[in-house]
Motif scaffolding. Structure first.
Motif, mmCIF file in Angstrom:
data_model
loop_
_atom_site.group_PDB
_atom_site.id
_atom_site.type_symbol
_atom_site.label_atom_id
_atom_site.label_comp_id
_atom_site.label_asym_id
_atom_site.label_seq_id
_atom_site.Cartn_x
_atom_site.Cartn_y
_atom_site.Cartn_z
ATOM 1 N N VAL A 11 0.889 -1.154 0.031
ATOM 2 C CA VAL A 11 0.164 0.005 0.025
ATOM 3 C C VAL A 11 0.888 1.436 0.008
ATOM 4 N N GLU A 12 1.750 1.242 0.842
ATOM 5 C CA GLU A 12 2.789 2.454 0.821
ATOM 6 C C GLU A 12 3.434 2.433 -0.480
ATOM 7 N N PHE A 13 4.099 1.568 -1.111
ATOM 8 C CA PHE A 13 4.616 1.636 -2.410
ATOM 9 C C PHE A 13 3.675 2.107 -3.461
ATOM 10 N N THR A 14 2.402 1.713 -3.316
ATOM 11 C CA THR A 14 1.444 2.115 -4.343
ATOM 12 C C THR A 14 1.277 3.752 -4.365
ATOM 13 N N ILE A 15 0.888 3.993 -3.131
ATOM 14 C CA ILE A 15 0.616 5.623 -2.938
ATOM 15 C C ILE A 15 1.724 6.519 -3.165
ATOM 16 N N ASP A 16 2.789 6.064 -2.828
ATOM 17 C CA ASP A 16 4.201 6.807 -3.187
ATOM 18 C C ASP A 16 4.495 6.842 -4.699
ATOM 19 N N LEU A 17 4.445 5.728 -5.193
ATOM 20 C CA LEU A 17 4.408 5.698 -6.768
ATOM 21 C C LEU A 17 3.390 6.563 -7.602
ATOM 22 N N LEU A 18 2.353 6.416 -7.031
ATOM 23 C CA LEU A 18 1.081 7.057 -7.709
ATOM 24 C C LEU A 18 1.311 8.652 -7.310
#
Length: 218
Positions: free
Chosen positions: A162-169
């Motif tokens: 979830v962290e990776f997804t939010i940071d990437l987007l």
């Protein structure tokens, strides 16, 4: 005989005026940006006396921070409504990424972003925004984890993904805001959706080598 509506209480009138001011402040931030969102600009848009605006918000910083809270609340409400329509089953994970991408390209996100950027060189604004920033990120991450559901909810990797997804987007959205090009960024979103299915064990790693996942053009 028509019965006149009951008169609003002083508290109701105050709340309505405050909501009107915050709505016009948020609109001004979106259309004109931080630098041009002044107390004068807001009171003119709202059709109110300057003293009325300053009665509710004595300083410009207080007005802008309150407007950010207002925008965040609207963003969270819209996000929650959209989350209720997500599909179940194997497509849910990718649908969550799509929802996150829409949220991070919404007017509400860009309005808040403008204030966060301005806060870098404005100590008073930065101090006031820190608490609001923590609130929105904490709530958004909690909602994402809740949406993931089974069989992923108990996966120890879920929070990190979830962290990776939010940071990437978030990063993709910021670059798209500058370049005006969503097409190339959406290609990266599709790559990440495919990568997630591999990371959670729902697809073989060879999925990342498909011909349609060609490098992003310069």
């Amino acid at each position: 005989m028509t019965v006149p509506p009951p008169r609003r209480t002083q508290a109701e009138r105050r709340a309505a005026t405050r909501a009107l001011i915050l709505t016009h402040t948020a609109d001004c931030l979106l259309e004109r940006g931080y630098a041009q969102t002044t107390v004068t600009a807001v009171q003119e848009r709202a059709g109110l006396a300057r003293g009325t605006v300053q009665h509710h918000f004595p300083t410009r910083t207080e007005l802008l921070v309150a407007a950010t809270t207002h925008v965040v609340d609207l963003r969270l409400a819209e996000f929650t409504r959209a989350a209720e329509l997500l599909p179940t089953g194997e497509d849910r994970l990718q649908a969550i990424v799509d929802l996150a991408w829409r949220d991070l390209n919404s007017p509400a996100f860009f309005t808040a972003l403008d204030l966060w950027v301005a806060a870098r060189t404005d100590p008073e604004l930065r101090e006031r925004l820190i608490q609001e920033e923590r609130r929105v990120f904490t709530e958004m991450r909690a909602r994402y984890l809740e949406m993931v559901g089974e069989p992923y909810a108990d996966d120890p990797r879920a929070e990190l993904l979830v962290e990776f997804t939010i940071d990437l987007l978030t990063g993709l959205s910021m670059t798209a805001m500058l370049t005006g090009s969503l097409g190339e960024r959406e290609h990266v979103v599709e790559r990440w959706k495919r990568a997630l299915t591999v990371l959670v064990g729902k697809a073989p790693s060879t999925e990342l080598l498909d011909a349609d996942l060609h490098p992003i053009p310069d």
